[in-house]
Scaffold this active site. Structure first.
Site, PDB file in Angstrom:
ATOM      1  CG  ASP A   1      -4.035  12.060  -2.388  1.00  0.00           C
ATOM      2  OD1 ASP A   1      -3.565  13.005  -1.732  1.00  0.00           O
ATOM      3  OD2 ASP A   1      -3.273  11.119  -3.339  1.00  0.00           O
TER       4      ASP A   1
HETATM    5  N1  URA Z   1       0.364   8.365  -2.076  1.00  0.00           N
HETATM    6  C1  URA Z   1      -0.541   8.920  -2.737  1.00  0.00           C
HETATM    7  O1  URA Z   1      -0.295   9.194  -3.995  1.00  0.00           O
HETATM    8  N2  URA Z   1      -1.627   9.354  -2.068  1.00  0.00           N
HETATM    9  C2  URA Z   1      -1.790   8.866  -0.673  1.00  0.00           C
HETATM   10  O2  URA Z   1      -3.084   9.427  -0.399  1.00  0.00           O
HETATM   11  C3  URA Z   1      -1.035   8.644  -0.061  1.00  0.00           C
HETATM   12  C4  URA Z   1       0.299   8.186  -0.600  1.00  0.00           C
END
Ligand code: URA
Length: 232
Positions: A101
């Site tokens: 993310d």
């Molecule tokens: N899980 C999440 O919620 N975000 C990420 O960036 C990676 C795994």
């Protein structure tokens, strides 16, 4: 292949800069000074261009310590991407293997090897991914058990069993998941009534993030690290 094509493929410079600079200053190919950008060279040759050494490789594999605030994409109209961070050095066909993310940080693999990326991401392989996570509430043994059993996120998605190791402060943990759904870790904690405040990927398969890389830095993987990933 052409000398300028080899250097362009290895991310040495733009095609037009390469043509200009090779004509002007030349490049050493296995020790011989060449000033013709179109000269045919062997794929196994060693080229010194602009005081940097290049060897052709069909595929390249990088690890990046992804910083917060950039998106895991090759191009984006609004945000800086992880590939933008590599603009000056990497070849043009590099892409990130999966996503973190925008606000997540840590280990991201980038490559131009599509088959390799597919093998890392295909759900049937269950490649483990380990995250360090900080949340806004105390993590309990009930949470550990729930993660172990597979958390029901919603009508459509029940997460596969995952491992959770609580850190001493009880508001952070290491979490290993075996799939890579959208916002997976955040949604798993949310289902347990906790909000993720910080998320850092530390490991993918058996490959650990090189902690010498500052946020935003990246480096080529060595042969051993590539093998570790391919043997997953
Ligand atoms: N899980 C999440 O919620 N975000 C990420 O960036 C990676 C795994």
């Amino acid at each position: 292949m052409r000398l300028d094509s080899l250097l362009s493929a290895m991310g040495a410079d733009t095609k037009s800069e390469l043509k200009k600079n090779i004509r002007k200053a030349g490049a050493f190919v296995d020790g011989e000074l060449i000033k013709d950008p179109g000269r045919q060279v062997d794929e196994g040759c060693v080229v010194i261009y602009n005081n940097r050494e290049f060897r052709y490789a069909k595929y390249q594999y990088y690890m990046m310590n992804k910083p917060a605030g950039v998106v895991s994409a090759t191009k984006d109209n609004r945000d800086t991407t992880v590939v933008d961070l590599m603009k000056n050095q990497a070849r043009k066909d590099i892409f990130p293997v999966g996503r973190l993310d925008k606000d997540s940080v840590g280990l991201l693999i980038l490559t131009n090897d599509g088959d390799f990326a597919h093998s890392m991401l295909t759900p049937s392989k269950h490649v483990p991914k380990t995250y360090y996570v900080e949340v806004d509430d105390i993590i309990t043994q009930d949470d550990v058990k729930a993660f172990e059993e597979g958390i029901v996120i919603d009508d459509e998605f029940t997460a596969l069993p995952a491992k959770l190791y609580i850190c001493d402060d009880k508001m952070s943990a290491r979490c290993t998941v075996y799939e890579g759904k959208f916002h997976q870790v955040k949604r798993m904690f949310k289902a347990r009534g906790k909000n993720v405040l910080f998320l850092k990927r530390e490991k993918m398969g058996e490959l650990c993030l090189d902690e010498n890389l500052a946020p935003g830095e990246y480096r080529l993987l060595n042969e051993e690290e590539i093998k570790i990933l391919k043997d997953n």
